[in-house]
Design a protein around this motif. Structure first.
Motif, PDB file in Angstrom:
ATOM      1  N   GLU A 111       0.831  -1.204   0.000  1.00  0.00           N
ATOM      2  CA  GLU A 111       0.000   0.000   0.000  1.00  0.00           C
ATOM      3  C   GLU A 111       0.865   1.254   0.000  1.00  0.00           C
ATOM      4  O   GLU A 111       0.599   2.214  -0.723  1.00  0.00           O
ATOM      5  CB  GLU A 111      -0.930   0.010   1.217  1.00  0.00           C
ATOM      6  N   LYS A 112       1.913   1.258   0.805  1.00  0.00           N
ATOM      7  CA  LYS A 112       2.840   2.391   0.860  1.00  0.00           C
ATOM      8  C   LYS A 112       3.487   2.589  -0.509  1.00  0.00           C
ATOM      9  O   LYS A 112       3.564   3.693  -1.034  1.00  0.00           O
ATOM     10  CB  LYS A 112       3.898   2.155   1.938  1.00  0.00           C
ATOM     11  N   SER A 114       2.412   1.599  -3.476  1.00  0.00           N
ATOM     12  CA  SER A 114       1.466   2.052  -4.489  1.00  0.00           C
ATOM     13  C   SER A 114       1.145   3.538  -4.317  1.00  0.00           C
ATOM     14  O   SER A 114       1.042   4.274  -5.297  1.00  0.00           O
ATOM     15  CB  SER A 114       0.188   1.199  -4.471  1.00  0.00           C
ATOM     16  N   ALA A 115       1.024   3.995  -3.074  1.00  0.00           N
ATOM     17  CA  ALA A 115       0.775   5.419  -2.830  1.00  0.00           C
ATOM     18  C   ALA A 115       1.947   6.270  -3.315  1.00  0.00           C
ATOM     19  O   ALA A 115       1.750   7.323  -3.931  1.00  0.00           O
ATOM     20  CB  ALA A 115       0.519   5.663  -1.351  1.00  0.00           C
ATOM     21  N   ILE A 118       1.889   6.272  -7.216  1.00  0.00           N
ATOM     22  CA  ILE A 118       0.796   7.117  -7.724  1.00  0.00           C
ATOM     23  C   ILE A 118       1.141   8.596  -7.547  1.00  0.00           C
ATOM     24  O   ILE A 118       0.952   9.394  -8.457  1.00  0.00           O
ATOM     25  CB  ILE A 118      -0.537   6.758  -7.027  1.00  0.00           C
ATOM     26  N   THR A 119       1.670   8.960  -6.375  1.00  0.00           N
ATOM     27  CA  THR A 119       2.047  10.345  -6.120  1.00  0.00           C
ATOM     28  C   THR A 119       3.152  10.801  -7.078  1.00  0.00           C
ATOM     29  O   THR A 119       3.100  11.904  -7.611  1.00  0.00           O
ATOM     30  CB  THR A 119       2.503  10.518  -4.646  1.00  0.00           C
ATOM     31  N   SER A 122       1.884  11.521 -10.617  1.00  0.00           N
ATOM     32  CA  SER A 122       0.863  12.588 -10.761  1.00  0.00           C
ATOM     33  C   SER A 122       1.495  13.917 -11.149  1.00  0.00           C
ATOM     34  O   SER A 122       2.568  14.245 -10.870  1.00  0.00           O
ATOM     35  CB  SER A 122       0.115  12.778  -9.441  1.00  0.00           C
TER      36      SER A 122
END
Length: 122
Positions: A111-112, A114-115, A118-119, A122
């Motif tokens: 999860e970390k 993937s975040a 994604i960040t 962006s």
């Protein structure tokens, strides 16, 4: 740039040499002697080898995360120090070995990661 479909190039070669397995089986036998509590006394050397092979597969901590000033290979952003574009997103970054299943810590690290990805995109 590497393809996502390509097989990984990293092979930790865990238990790749006969003496690695022999040393760990010996360690398990000694632990049993000291603690008297690791499995049934009737385990054979073959049984212990199977146990060690299963137990070694779920390691944590060989590449612990931390600041670049500490003796670690991965920073807080999961990037490998000194290697451009490489992130580690598994329990190798967890600094201590867990005595239990690593599913939950793996999910948290994923999860970390993937975040962060994604960040960054962006």
């Amino acid at each position: 740039m590497a393809s996502a479909e390509a097989a990984p190039l990293v092979d930790p070669n865990i238990l790749g040499e006969w003496y690695d397995l022999e040393a760990l089986v010996d360690a398990v036998e000694r632990c049993r002697e000291i603690a008297g509590a690791l499995g049934p006394e009737a385990w054979t050397c073959d049984d212990l080898q199977k146990y060690v092979r299963r137990a070694v597969g779920a390691t944590t901590g060989p590449a612990p995360a931390g600041s670049q000033d500490s003796p670690v290979v991965v920073g807080p952003e999961l990037r490998v120090h000194g290697v451009q574009g490489l992130l580690i997103a598994d329990t190798a970054i967890v600094p201590s070995v867990h005595p239990a299943n690593t599913d939950a810590p793996s999910a948290v690290v994923g999860e970390k990661a993937s975040a962060l990805i994604i960040t960054a995109s962006s």
